[in-house]
Design a protein around this motif. Sequence first.
Motif, mmCIF file in Angstrom:
data_model
loop_
_atom_site.group_PDB
_atom_site.id
_atom_site.type_symbol
_atom_site.label_atom_id
_atom_site.label_comp_id
_atom_site.label_asym_id
_atom_site.label_seq_id
_atom_site.Cartn_x
_atom_site.Cartn_y
_atom_site.Cartn_z
ATOM 1 N N LEU A 290 5.803 -42.012 -14.480
ATOM 2 C CA LEU A 290 4.883 -41.835 -15.598
ATOM 3 C C LEU A 290 5.511 -40.978 -16.694
ATOM 4 N N ALA A 291 6.244 -39.934 -16.283
ATOM 5 C CA ALA A 291 6.879 -39.043 -17.254
ATOM 6 C C ALA A 291 7.950 -39.782 -18.048
ATOM 7 N N GLU A 292 8.726 -40.618 -17.384
ATOM 8 C CA GLU A 292 9.767 -41.383 -18.078
ATOM 9 C C GLU A 292 9.148 -42.364 -19.071
ATOM 10 N N VAL A 293 8.044 -42.976 -18.690
ATOM 11 C CA VAL A 293 7.367 -43.894 -19.598
ATOM 12 C C VAL A 293 6.867 -43.153 -20.832
ATOM 13 N N GLU A 294 6.199 -42.029 -20.622
ATOM 14 C CA GLU A 294 5.651 -41.265 -21.747
ATOM 15 C C GLU A 294 6.758 -40.747 -22.663
ATOM 16 N N ALA A 295 7.842 -40.229 -22.066
ATOM 17 C CA ALA A 295 8.937 -39.684 -22.875
ATOM 18 C C ALA A 295 9.608 -40.782 -23.700
ATOM 19 N N THR A 296 9.782 -41.951 -23.098
ATOM 20 C CA THR A 296 10.438 -43.058 -23.804
ATOM 21 C C THR A 296 9.567 -43.579 -24.939
ATOM 22 N N ILE A 297 8.257 -43.698 -24.682
ATOM 23 C CA ILE A 297 7.347 -44.167 -25.734
ATOM 24 C C ILE A 297 7.301 -43.168 -26.887
#
Length: 403
Positions: A290-297
């Motif tokens: 979830l953190a990787e998704v949020e950071a990338t977005i």
Amino acid sequence: MSMEIKAPTFPESVADGTVATWHKQPGEAVSADELIVDIETDKVVLEVVAPADGVITEILKGEGETVLSEEILAKFEAGAAGASAPAAAAAPAAEAAPAGDADKVGPAARKLIDENGLDASKIPATGKNGGITKEDVMNYLASKPAASAPAAVPAASAPAVAPLNVPAGERISKRVPMTRLRATIAKRLVEAQQNAAMLTTYNEVNMKPVMELRKQYKDLFEKVHGGTRLGFMSFFVKAATEALKRFPAVNASIDGNDMVYHGYQDIGVAVSTDRGLMVPVLRDTDAMSLAEVEATIADFGKRGRDGKLGMEDMQGGTFTITNGGVFGSLMSTPILNPPQTAILGMHKIQDRPMAVNGQVEILPMMYLALSYDHRMIDGKEAVQFLVTIKDLLEDPARMLLDV
């Protein structure tokens, strides 16, 4: 030493580009790696920088002209004396500026000044030798409403400001060429409607479980993951990823008479920018946290606003998520992003009375819309896919338990 300034090497999916803006003119001093021209393609704006210190001697492709991959844009003289370049550049700058204006104005800055009817003498200059840059004009425009709007509108006039920066009461139209990106978006949207058997199915999801989970852990999440905020999009990306694994047809594409099934999940996330809608792609979302998704977005959003999204960010994608809810949309019908066969539309979260176990409760509800290509996906699969996303969001633990 004479050199050639060439257009970048375009990928196979991009046939050509358009010269958008020349930031330097013939005779104007240029430093190594300094931006000299923008090339607009169907997807992104590519920046061309100077190969060395020197002076542009001749521009071969003017603004608005079409260029091919690695086509020569200009001739460049490397190692030219730095003292002679500013003097040579003074003439065109002085011609562009109004009479009596001592500031030097670059072509990109002059274009913005003319389009917005600005007074160059009032714009703080930060460029070399007191020159006004494109960034100076943009910064001035950003601060202009608060600083100068009251002076621009007479006290007795209507509170609404006339469009296009013209006096109230005048009927003026402005014709602006459609950008290559906007033209491509228009073309693809029309093709999607003409070439696909597009249908849309709707459902609604109770966002209370996700909202409570986010409220409980958002501070700890941000602390543990170095300032990355926990939003709603990561939950939708993970729910869509799981649903795509269960319904491979939704994660497929059509190529002629062939159906191409993808064994991975690359989800595009629609990002609104000043230039238009862009869809950068999250790669292998099944392996992302979830953190990787949020950071990338978050990174996509920042680079999109700054015009820094690259060609590699936009290519591919097996499924797309678009969120009209951030603008207040309660319900809409998203259009397919070819060659993908489905797109998920998120919308505004709104409290509504709902029947729960025979009792009326006020719950934060969101409408979901799934547009799909009926040539590839049957209605049963589309509905079950959307219900799967609904079930996973209403019970987030199911994403962890894979049930």
